[in-house]
Design a protein around this motif. Structure first.
Motif, PDB file in Angstrom:
ATOM      1  N   UNK A   1     128.122  31.381  22.877  1.00 43.42           N
ATOM      2  CA  UNK A   1     127.929  31.125  21.455  1.00 43.42           C
ATOM      3  C   UNK A   1     129.262  30.760  20.824  1.00 43.42           C
ATOM      4  N   UNK A   2     129.287  29.638  20.120  1.00 46.68           N
ATOM      5  CA  UNK A   2     130.490  29.194  19.426  1.00 46.68           C
ATOM      6  C   UNK A   2     130.484  29.672  17.980  1.00 46.68           C
ATOM      7  N   UNK A   3     131.685  29.957  17.475  1.00 49.22           N
ATOM      8  CA  UNK A   3     131.882  30.268  16.066  1.00 49.22           C
ATOM      9  C   UNK A   3     133.153  29.570  15.610  1.00 49.22           C
ATOM     10  N   UNK A   4     133.245  29.247  14.331  1.00 47.23           N
ATOM     11  CA  UNK A   4     134.401  28.488  13.859  1.00 47.23           C
ATOM     12  C   UNK A   4     134.642  28.707  12.377  1.00 47.23           C
ATOM     13  N   UNK A   5     135.843  28.357  11.960  1.00 43.84           N
ATOM     14  CA  UNK A   5     136.221  28.357  10.556  1.00 43.84           C
ATOM     15  C   UNK A   5     137.292  27.298  10.366  1.00 43.84           C
ATOM     16  N   UNK A   6     137.241  26.598   9.250  1.00 47.72           N
ATOM     17  CA  UNK A   6     138.211  25.543   8.987  1.00 47.72           C
ATOM     18  C   UNK A   6     138.512  25.536   7.491  1.00 47.72           C
TER      19      UNK A   6
END
Length: 188
Positions: A98-103
Motif C-alpha cells: 500500500x502506497x501513501x504520500x504527501x506533497x
C-alpha cells in the motif's frame, strides 16, 4: 517478494531517495508544517524543525531493513524536496503493498505525485515481485484519487466509515493495480 529497501529511483523530473537529517528544514517548510497537506492524513502538521528531525531520524534508522520503503520526492528543476511517498503496509501473503504520500500544496496539480507513484509501481512489480499495489484516500479528497488513476490504478470501491484522519471517521476510496494489468499497460 524480494525486498530491496529504499533504493534511489529517478524519473524525468524527480529523484526519489532516502531522507537525510539535512532534509529537515526543507521538509518542514515545503509540506510537513502545512495544515492543508495533513488535512486528510493521520498526523498533525509539525510545529518546528526539531519535530521534523526526530521523525526523519526514525526513518533513517529503519533504512537498514530490506522491507522499509520511504522516499523523499526531490524535484530536479529546483533541487529541493517537495513531498514524500512510502509503503505504509505490506501483506506478504497476498504479495501486496500500500502506497501513501504527501506533497506540498505549491506542487499540487503538477503530476508530481503520479510520476512518483508510477515509478514505484514499476519498481514493485519489476524488481520486488509484488502482485498488487494499492492506495486509498479519504472520500473528501478526490484529487488524491485522480493521482491514483494517473498512476494506472483502478477504483475498487469505497468502504464507509472505515478509517480515521484529521477530519474524524471517514469513508475511504480504494484504488489498485495488479501485476498483469501493469504489464499489459506497459506492452501497449
Amino acid at each position: 517478494m524480494k525486498h530491496k529497501g529504499t533504493v534511489r529511483i529517478e524519473t524525468q523530473r524527480l529523484v526519489l531517495r532516502r531522507h537525510t537529517l539535512e532534509d529537515a528544514e526543507s521538509m518542514f517548510n515545503n509540506w510537513a508544517a502545512e495544515k492543508e497537506v495533513t488535512k486528510f492524513l493521520r498526523w498533525q502538521p509539525y510545529k518546528c524543525v526539531e519535530d521534523t528531525k526526530k521523525m526523519i531520524a526514525e526513518w533513517v534508522a529503519s533504512y537498514s531493513k530490506p522491507d522499509f520503503y520511504f522516499w523523499t520526492i526531490e524535484l530536479k528543476e529546483i533541487g529541493d524536496i517537495v513531498g514524500d511517498i512510502s509503503v505504509i503496509a505490506i501483506n506478504e501473503d497476498t504479495e501486496s503493498v500500500e502506497l501513501g504520500y504527501g506533497i506540498g500544496s505549491r506542487w499540487w496539480g503538477k503530476g508530481i505525485t503520479a510520476e512518483a507513484g508510477k515509478a514505484l509501481i514499476k519498481f514493485f512489480f519489476e524488481e520486488v515481485g509484488a502482485r498488487r499495489v494499492y492506495a486509498k484516500h479519504a472520500s473528501g479528497n478526490p484529487n488524491s484519487g485522480k493521482a491514483m488513476q494517473k498512476m494506472g490504478m483502478k477504483y475498487e470501491g469505497t468502504l464507509r466509515q472505515s478509517d480515521k484522519c484529521n477530519q474524524g471517521i471517514i469513508d475511504v476510496a480504494y484504488y489498485s493495480i495488479l501485476k498483469d494489468e501493469y504489464f499489459r499497460q506497459k506492452n501497449c
